[in-house]
Design an enzyme around this catalytic site. Structure first.
Site, PDB file in Angstrom:
ATOM      1  N   ASP A  13       9.832   3.800   5.030  1.00  0.00           N
ATOM      2  CA  ASP A  13       8.407   3.496   5.177  1.00  0.00           C
ATOM      3  C   ASP A  13       8.278   2.329   6.158  1.00  0.00           C
ATOM      4  OD1 ASP A  13       5.581   3.938   3.952  1.00  0.00           O
ATOM      5  OD2 ASP A  13       5.849   1.765   3.976  1.00  0.00           O
ATOM      6  N   LEU A  14       7.384   2.451   7.127  1.00  0.00           N
ATOM      7  CA  LEU A  14       7.230   1.417   8.149  1.00  0.00           C
ATOM      8  C   LEU A  14       6.259   0.338   7.672  1.00  0.00           C
ATOM      9  CD1 LEU A  14       7.064   3.630  11.370  1.00  0.00           C
ATOM     10  CD2 LEU A  14       9.051   2.529  10.321  1.00  0.00           C
ATOM     11  N   ASP A  37       3.374   7.100   8.047  1.00  0.00           N
ATOM     12  CA  ASP A  37       4.515   6.288   8.487  1.00  0.00           C
ATOM     13  C   ASP A  37       5.711   6.460   7.559  1.00  0.00           C
ATOM     14  OD1 ASP A  37       3.373   5.094   6.317  1.00  0.00           O
ATOM     15  OD2 ASP A  37       3.533   3.044   7.077  1.00  0.00           O
TER      16      ASP A  37
END
Length: 335
Positions: free
Chosen positions: A217-218, A260
């Site tokens: 996960d960004l 994301d």
């Protein structure tokens, strides 16, 4: 030289599957029908005491029937294609000296069949090779006018088949690409991920090998989207996927789950090595990918595929590990 050729051939087959395996039941029907239609000729040649011709056609029938039966249960391999091409091509070459008119009539159908048995580039070369041989033998046995007509008709069939198969392959590749990849980033999509996970799970169960999943996960991505707009966010997603593709091994696979969120599948890697690799990638992301005042970060969760574990449980474990990593990063603790 031979090893390199086989390696290139294997790579070509992976990129472009054998066309006949897309429609095995239809292909089996065509094989059976063709064998039935030409089953008259072995008897005709035998009654005329032309035993060589009779045996040649009989061999072609046997090859067609055996491969039709195989297609009913499993796909043909490149070796099956080579065997079919060598036997039928060899028999047609023999017929071109003994019964050149019959060989000339059957040649176009044989050339078309090669595009079903081999990947496109290989099929084109093999078809051209057999067309040259059969055209030469036909010219040597028949009058020039008849031989020229037969060769030209085969050539036209060969060219039209090449164009049609090329257009078909391009259309299929485009459709498969749209169905399996994320349009924006080029990473594989969730649907493809489930197929790959299923295959990897079977491999882990059968061969007792290792495989790790990494849920990614960004960080700060929502802030970047809200501050600079979705176009900037899309550009950073593309950069992130490019960075990952440059960092992973050839047999590793990256999937975009949505937004994301990403998933990495790392075959033949234990959890310690997988963790060490992704930790290095985590440190690399903010150094390489940033936009103005927003620094992109990356949280991740790693889990190892276990025998007897369902895919839902596996994904849940990776998601749980990701959540724990996020909490630790928020508490300024590097795991």
């Amino acid at each position: 030289m031979n090893i390199k050729f086989l390696s290139d051939l294997s790579l070509c087959c992976k990129k472009q599957p054998i066309l006949i395996n897309r429609y095995p039941k239809y292909a089996a029907f065509v094989f059976f029908t063709t064998a039935l239609l030409i089953s008259y000729f072995p008897f005709k040649y035998a009654f005329a005491s032309q035993w060589g011709l009779s045996i040649s056609v009989l061999l072609i029938i046997v090859v067609l029937v055996l491969n039709a039966l195989k297609l009913m249960t499993s796909p043909l391999t490149i070796l099956n294609g080579i065997l079919i091409a060598v036997i039928i091509g060899g028999m047609l070459t023999f017929l071109s000296f003994s019964a050149p008119l019959a060989a000339g009539i059957w040649t176009p159908a044989f050339l078309v069949s090669l595009y079903l048995l081999f990947p496109f580039k290989v099929a084109w070369l093999v078809a051209l090779f057999f067309w040259l041989i059969l055209s030469y033998s036909t010219v040597a046995q028949l009058t020039f006018d008849i031989a020229l007509r037969l060769s030209l008709s085969s050539c036209i069939v060969l060219m039209l088949t090449t164009i049609i198969v090329k257009i078909y392959n391009d259309a299929i590749s485009t459709a498969e690409g749209l169905a399996t990849t994320d349009v924006l980033t080029g990473a594989l999509n969730r649907r493809t991920m489930l197929e790959v996970l299923h295959k990897e799970h079977e491999r882990v169960t059968r061969y007792k090998q290792q495989c790790c999943l990494v849920m990614i996960d960004l960080d700060n991505f929502k802030t970047l989207n809200d501050t600079y707009g979705h176009a900037s966010g899309d550009e950073l997603l593309i950069q992130f996927v490019k960075l990952v593709h440059e960092s992973i091994r050839q047999n590793d696979t990256l999937f975009r789950l949505g937004g994301d969120e990403f998933m990495l599948v790392l075959p033949c890697l234990n959890i310690a090595d997988a963790y060490a690799f992704v930790a290095r990638l985590q440190k690399l992301v903010p150094q390489v990918i940033n936009y103005k005042s927003v620094e992109l970060g990356m949280s991740f969760g790693v889990c190892e595929m276990q025998e007897g574990e369902t895919l839902n449980e596996l994904i849940h474990n990776a998601d749980t590990a990701l959540y724990q990593n996020k909490l630790a990063r928020k508490a300024n603790t590097l795991l």
